[in-house]
Write a protein that holds these residues in place. Structure first.
Motif, PDB file in Angstrom:
ATOM      1  N   GLY A 142      -3.130  -6.480 -22.467  1.00 56.40           N
ATOM      2  CA  GLY A 142      -2.715  -7.406 -21.417  1.00 56.40           C
ATOM      3  C   GLY A 142      -3.031  -8.870 -21.679  1.00 56.40           C
ATOM      4  N   SER A 143      -2.949  -9.666 -20.608  1.00 52.97           N
ATOM      5  CA  SER A 143      -3.156 -11.108 -20.722  1.00 52.97           C
ATOM      6  C   SER A 143      -4.596 -11.476 -21.021  1.00 52.97           C
ATOM      7  N   GLY A 144      -5.511 -10.536 -20.821  1.00 56.98           N
ATOM      8  CA  GLY A 144      -6.918 -10.782 -21.125  1.00 56.98           C
ATOM      9  C   GLY A 144      -7.234 -10.702 -22.596  1.00 56.98           C
ATOM     10  N   ASP A 145      -6.268 -10.330 -23.408  1.00 57.08           N
ATOM     11  CA  ASP A 145      -6.421 -10.302 -24.872  1.00 57.08           C
ATOM     12  C   ASP A 145      -5.439 -11.292 -25.468  1.00 57.08           C
ATOM     13  N   THR A 146      -5.934 -12.419 -25.931  1.00 53.73           N
ATOM     14  CA  THR A 146      -5.077 -13.376 -26.642  1.00 53.73           C
ATOM     15  C   THR A 146      -5.422 -13.403 -28.126  1.00 53.73           C
TER      16      THR A 146
END
Length: 346
Positions: free
Chosen positions: A121-125
């Motif tokens: 998700g967005s918590g993993d960049t």
């Protein structure tokens, strides 16, 4: 995890390490065909004596790193990528314990599981730079630009399962073929196959395959299941056994809560994961002209652009290395630790 190859922006990268001799790991005809195509297209350079561009692809140990020429971008070799990633872990051997894992002196098991559980998700960049790579485009492509099928990024926990295989003792120096056989056994246990799954074979404390610690830290390859389906897998020895050679205390931890002694678990494990999703059947996916993958080109950078760092993944902190991004720096490419989009990465 291929033989590490290049300088990223003037920073010395690990050199290629020798393939273990006598491996019987099965490789699909696709890999051979794509390697031939890459060579014919001038995208695969000749390997030095004692090294190979074909799998397994090793991540070199830190102290085995050597300077190499400045790198070029990754190019598509015609094979598959991983469109929907799922990771499965097998703890191989009764040295881990009999009915549950009881011999894990450095606490690598919960750290590794937590790392994969937070890659979504967005918590993993961090791992998202891999999504710029794709399949279904022309061999030699370096920029997908929305074409083809991209590498997938999980929207939720992608750790599909873990299993303690305590049926026998792991050999003290297991061969590549024995590790491949254990990956197949784990795949049968989990009921999985195909390029969208990755089996990580965790070796117990004290088990040291030939070359571990001195030449390499881990490697990834692929084999086939009993039904003939492809199966990507990773050989991950007990990283703490290698100390600084495989990442211990490589990144300053500060107040992050990260244990410096076990940084190699996520630095090396993340390296192998990112390479597998972009090149599950080495070297038929995305590699540069020397055969280096997205992790190889950015391994063991300690300062400047692309330096290994502590990153937050969905609220938990982990040590990771940067990954090669073709579309960084206006398409010139480079190592990035964070990737939100082609226009927002660093």
């Amino acid at each position: 995890m291929s033989p590490l190859s290049r300088l990223a922006r003037g920073v010395a990268q690990p050199s290629r390490s020798p393939i273990e001799k006598g491996t019987t790991v099965l490789r699909s005809a696709l890999v051979a065909g794509c390697a031939t195509a890459l060579a014919a297209a001038g995208l695969l350079a000749s390997a030095p004596a004692g090294a190979s561009e074909i799998a397994p692809h090793h991540m070199n140990a830190h102290k085995a790193a050597a300077a190499a020429a400045a790198g070029n971008n990754l190019a598509y070799g015609g094979g598959n990528i991983v469109a929907s990633p799922h990771v499965y872990i097998v703890y191989w051997g009764n040295q881990w314990g009999t009915s549950s894992v009881t011999n894990d002196p450095s606490g690598e098991v919960p750290l590794q599981s937590s790392f994969f559980q937070h890659l979504y998700g967005s918590g993993d960049t961090w791992s998202t730079s891999t999504t710029q790579y794709c399949q279904g485009v022309a061999v030699g492509t370096t920029q997908c630009n929305g074409a083809g099928t991209p590498v997938g990024h999980a929207s939720s926990n992608m750790l599909g399962g873990t299993w303690l295989d305590s049926s026998a003792k792991t050999p003290s120096r297991p061969s590549s073929s024995a590790i491949a056989a254990e990956a197949k056994k784990a795949a049968a246990h989990f009921g999985i196959s195909g390029d969208n799954v990755q089996v990580v074979v965790d070796l117990p404390h004290g088990v040291s395959p030939s070359g571990f610690k001195t030449q390499w830290c881990a490697w990834h390859d692929h084999t086939t299941t009993s039904s003939g389906a492809d199966l990507p897998f990773t050989n991950l020895p007990y990283q703490s056994d290698a100390g600084a050679s495989c990442g211990a205390n490589f990144v300053a931890t500060g107040s992050s809560g990260v244990n410096g002694a076990t940084e190699g678990v996520t630095i090396v494990g993340g390296h192998e994961y990112a390479e597998t999703v972009s090149d599950p059947a080495p070297s038929s996916g995305w590699v540069d002209s020397s055969g280096a993958e997205n992790g190889d080109k950015c391994a063991w950078i300690s300062s400047g652009q692309g330096a290994s760092s502590i990153v937050s993944l969905n609220g938990a902190n982990f040590a990771v290395q940067s990954l090669w991004s073709n579309n960084f720096n206006g398409g010139a490419g480079g190592c990035v630790i964070s990737y939100t989009s082609a226009s927002n990465q660093h």
